[in-house]
Design an enzyme around this catalytic site. Sequence first.
Site, PDB file in Angstrom:
ATOM      1  N   TYR A   1     -27.423  20.898 -27.323  1.00  0.00           N
ATOM      2  CA  TYR A   1     -26.495  20.610 -26.329  1.00  0.00           C
ATOM      3  C   TYR A   1     -26.241  19.243 -26.139  1.00  0.00           C
ATOM      4  O   TYR A   1     -25.054  19.167 -25.923  1.00  0.00           O
ATOM      5  CB  TYR A   1     -27.388  21.134 -24.913  1.00  0.00           C
ATOM      6  CG  TYR A   1     -26.998  20.612 -23.637  1.00  0.00           C
ATOM      7  CD1 TYR A   1     -26.039  21.593 -23.000  1.00  0.00           C
ATOM      8  CD2 TYR A   1     -27.388  19.384 -23.101  1.00  0.00           C
ATOM      9  CE1 TYR A   1     -25.415  20.868 -21.885  1.00  0.00           C
ATOM     10  CE2 TYR A   1     -27.043  19.125 -21.742  1.00  0.00           C
ATOM     11  CZ  TYR A   1     -25.895  19.817 -21.217  1.00  0.00           C
ATOM     12  OH  TYR A   1     -25.501  19.546 -20.080  1.00  0.00           O
TER      13      TYR A   1
ATOM     14  N   LYS B   1     -22.256  17.985 -26.209  1.00  0.00           N
ATOM     15  CA  LYS B   1     -21.823  17.497 -25.050  1.00  0.00           C
ATOM     16  C   LYS B   1     -21.228  16.104 -25.457  1.00  0.00           C
ATOM     17  O   LYS B   1     -20.086  15.854 -24.919  1.00  0.00           O
ATOM     18  CB  LYS B   1     -22.545  17.332 -24.081  1.00  0.00           C
ATOM     19  CG  LYS B   1     -23.071  18.754 -23.395  1.00  0.00           C
ATOM     20  CD  LYS B   1     -22.151  19.304 -22.601  1.00  0.00           C
ATOM     21  CE  LYS B   1     -21.897  18.805 -21.192  1.00  0.00           C
ATOM     22  NZ  LYS B   1     -21.136  19.443 -20.150  1.00  0.00           N
TER      23      LYS B   1
HETATM   24  N1  LIG Z   1     -27.282  20.791 -14.033  1.00  0.00           N
HETATM   25  C1  LIG Z   1     -27.519  19.670 -14.389  1.00  0.00           C
HETATM   26  O1  LIG Z   1     -28.682  18.935 -14.120  1.00  0.00           O
HETATM   27  C2  LIG Z   1     -26.515  18.855 -15.010  1.00  0.00           C
HETATM   28  C3  LIG Z   1     -26.800  17.488 -15.763  1.00  0.00           C
HETATM   29  C4  LIG Z   1     -25.910  16.740 -16.530  1.00  0.00           C
HETATM   30  C5  LIG Z   1     -24.639  17.418 -16.714  1.00  0.00           C
HETATM   31  N2  LIG Z   1     -24.448  18.678 -16.265  1.00  0.00           N
HETATM   32  C6  LIG Z   1     -23.219  19.265 -16.738  1.00  0.00           C
HETATM   33  O2  LIG Z   1     -22.667  19.792 -15.397  1.00  0.00           O
HETATM   34  C7  LIG Z   1     -21.789  21.068 -15.561  1.00  0.00           C
HETATM   35  C8  LIG Z   1     -22.461  21.881 -14.680  1.00  0.00           C
HETATM   36  O3  LIG Z   1     -23.678  22.084 -14.649  1.00  0.00           O
HETATM   37  P1  LIG Z   1     -24.060  23.324 -13.662  1.00  0.00           P
HETATM   38  O4  LIG Z   1     -25.589  22.705 -12.983  1.00  0.00           O
HETATM   39  O5  LIG Z   1     -23.179  23.591 -12.394  1.00  0.00           O
HETATM   40  O6  LIG Z   1     -24.327  24.470 -14.776  1.00  0.00           O
HETATM   41  P2  LIG Z   1     -24.198  26.025 -14.410  1.00  0.00           P
HETATM   42  O7  LIG Z   1     -24.956  26.661 -15.504  1.00  0.00           O
HETATM   43  O8  LIG Z   1     -24.647  26.223 -13.076  1.00  0.00           O
HETATM   44  O9  LIG Z   1     -22.781  26.442 -14.456  1.00  0.00           O
HETATM   45  C9  LIG Z   1     -22.254  26.353 -15.865  1.00  0.00           C
HETATM   46  C10 LIG Z   1     -20.970  27.554 -15.765  1.00  0.00           C
HETATM   47  O10 LIG Z   1     -20.378  27.640 -17.232  1.00  0.00           O
HETATM   48  C11 LIG Z   1     -20.351  29.039 -17.141  1.00  0.00           C
HETATM   49  N3  LIG Z   1     -20.061  29.383 -18.842  1.00  0.00           N
HETATM   50  C12 LIG Z   1     -20.834  29.269 -19.900  1.00  0.00           C
HETATM   51  N4  LIG Z   1     -20.253  29.580 -20.856  1.00  0.00           N
HETATM   52  C13 LIG Z   1     -18.917  29.682 -20.446  1.00  0.00           C
HETATM   53  C14 LIG Z   1     -17.847  30.294 -21.250  1.00  0.00           C
HETATM   54  N5  LIG Z   1     -18.116  30.678 -22.510  1.00  0.00           N
HETATM   55  N6  LIG Z   1     -16.900  30.536 -20.515  1.00  0.00           N
HETATM   56  C15 LIG Z   1     -16.722  30.523 -19.245  1.00  0.00           C
HETATM   57  N7  LIG Z   1     -17.683  29.971 -18.627  1.00  0.00           N
HETATM   58  C16 LIG Z   1     -18.841  29.861 -19.125  1.00  0.00           C
HETATM   59  C17 LIG Z   1     -21.640  29.851 -16.964  1.00  0.00           C
HETATM   60  O11 LIG Z   1     -21.479  30.974 -16.784  1.00  0.00           O
HETATM   61  C18 LIG Z   1     -22.038  28.996 -15.655  1.00  0.00           C
HETATM   62  O12 LIG Z   1     -21.459  29.303 -14.476  1.00  0.00           O
HETATM   63  C19 LIG Z   1     -22.047  21.467 -17.112  1.00  0.00           C
HETATM   64  O13 LIG Z   1     -20.816  20.771 -17.965  1.00  0.00           O
HETATM   65  C20 LIG Z   1     -23.311  20.443 -17.588  1.00  0.00           C
HETATM   66  O14 LIG Z   1     -23.272  20.101 -18.918  1.00  0.00           O
HETATM   67  C21 LIG Z   1     -25.431  19.367 -15.667  1.00  0.00           C
END
Ligand SMILES: NC(=O)c1ccc[n+]([C@@H]2O[C@H](COP(=O)([O-])OP(=O)(O)OC[C@H]3O[C@@H](n4cnc5c(N)ncnc54)[C@H](O)[C@@H]3O)[C@@H](O)[C@H]2O)c1
Length: 425
Positions: free
Chosen positions: A179, A183
Amino acid sequence: MKTNPASSSLETCRVAGQGEKALQQKTGTKPTQAPRQKVLVTGGGGYLGFSLGSSLAKRGTSVVLLDLRRPHWPLPPGTEFVQADVRDEEALYQAFQGVDCVFHVASYGMSGAEKLQKQQIESINVGGTRLVINVCVRRRVPRLVYTSTVNVTFGGKPIEQGNEDSVPYFPLDKHMDHYSRTKAIADQLTLMANGTPLLGGGTLRTCVLRPPGIYGPEEQRHLPRVASHIKKRLFMFRFGDRRTRMNWVHVQNLVQAHMLAAEALTMAKGYVASGQAYYVNDGESVNLFEWMAPLFEKLGYSQPWIQVPTSCVYLTAAVMEYLHLALRPICTIPPLLTRSEVLSVAVTHTFQIAKARAQLGYAPDKFSFADAVERYVQATTPQRRGFTMLTLLRLLLLLLLLLSLLGLALYFLGLQPLQGAVQLL
Ligand SMILES: NC(=O)c1ccc[n+]([C@@H]2O[C@H](COP(=O)([O-])OP(=O)(O)OC[C@H]3O[C@@H](n4cnc5c(N)ncnc54)[C@H](O)[C@@H]3O)[C@@H](O)[C@H]2O)c1
């Protein structure tokens, strides 16, 4: 959901494409009213994506939420849901029509068992990002904001108050999980795409935001998982030094940062964010176990009281990861923790937000984790349990399991995971 007073309006941030401006000059027409802005959020069905889309829609922006799965929440007015995969170029091409700004939030493999699905992670995080960039160029979308992560620079080595200049990307081949590696590639691809000419005129401007863990009301990824571990009495153990620090970001602060970043890619803001990366957090550094105290309290369980050496937890995580992979053809045993999650808890990694404050005007509001917990506890049925014989039995079984896993680790894995553990000691 609390509204965000600090976020500035996106109505001002529509940038007329260069072709559009030229057309205005040619015809001598001046728009009397700016056309309604249209943005697209990939991952718009997820926690951050949906919160961002909803906040934008509230400000009068027309929002396309693109995701593989529908959001858990009802669609607010001004939003439209498109069920599509970011790996499907044709679907992206259709969805990007007339869009002024893309927020590329979708990602895969952040936590739990997902973390070990290498191919899926690579194809979505890297392949998907490439396609998003390509389609922005083909569809003349002038702005792209990518949601990255602090993991692009944090790979298990301590970082104290790092900033965008002081901390380089963690070497790709040394990342402990796919991951973070993917990223980091997507983060770099997005920044490299800055300045790409758009088909038919104009320039693509990009920036990336690097948040730590996200929390807030109805957060689905971390809080329910940790709460379920607490309820199973698996969080009687704590590990890592009490001085270890990390950052968190409330979803509304992160939404604010995304809106400001999009605005900072416009001419009105001198394209200040063009080609830039920003760390974004609440502006506070905390110890994970202290920060989580309200969760234990509100769920009615005692704080973790058994201190376990980090090396043991790390080894156990390694064994669980290998077991998960080895047994995958037969059954699915999600690892309780992965090695990179252990390092995230046990190794300090904190970042400054001075650049986001200065260039974007980011001003995080004060939120408390306890409020998010309160909402979670209200939404679920709290079950207060005493320390019964059954609990004791569970604890003994768990200790036995840990010991057997350690034995297995030494027997099957030789020295490889041990080296990581030794470094931690
Ligand atoms: N949650 C955290 O703690 C955290 C920390 C640092 C960075 N991030 C980044 O923030 C962003 C959002 O995180 P989040 O917590 O809302 O995650 P989340 O899992 O709630 O949302 C991610 C969404 O991406 C969608 N997705 C996955 N594969 C897909 C595809 N092939 N096509 C279309 N949609 C797809 C999923 O269905 C999901 O709804 C991400 O990019 C993540 O890397 C999150």
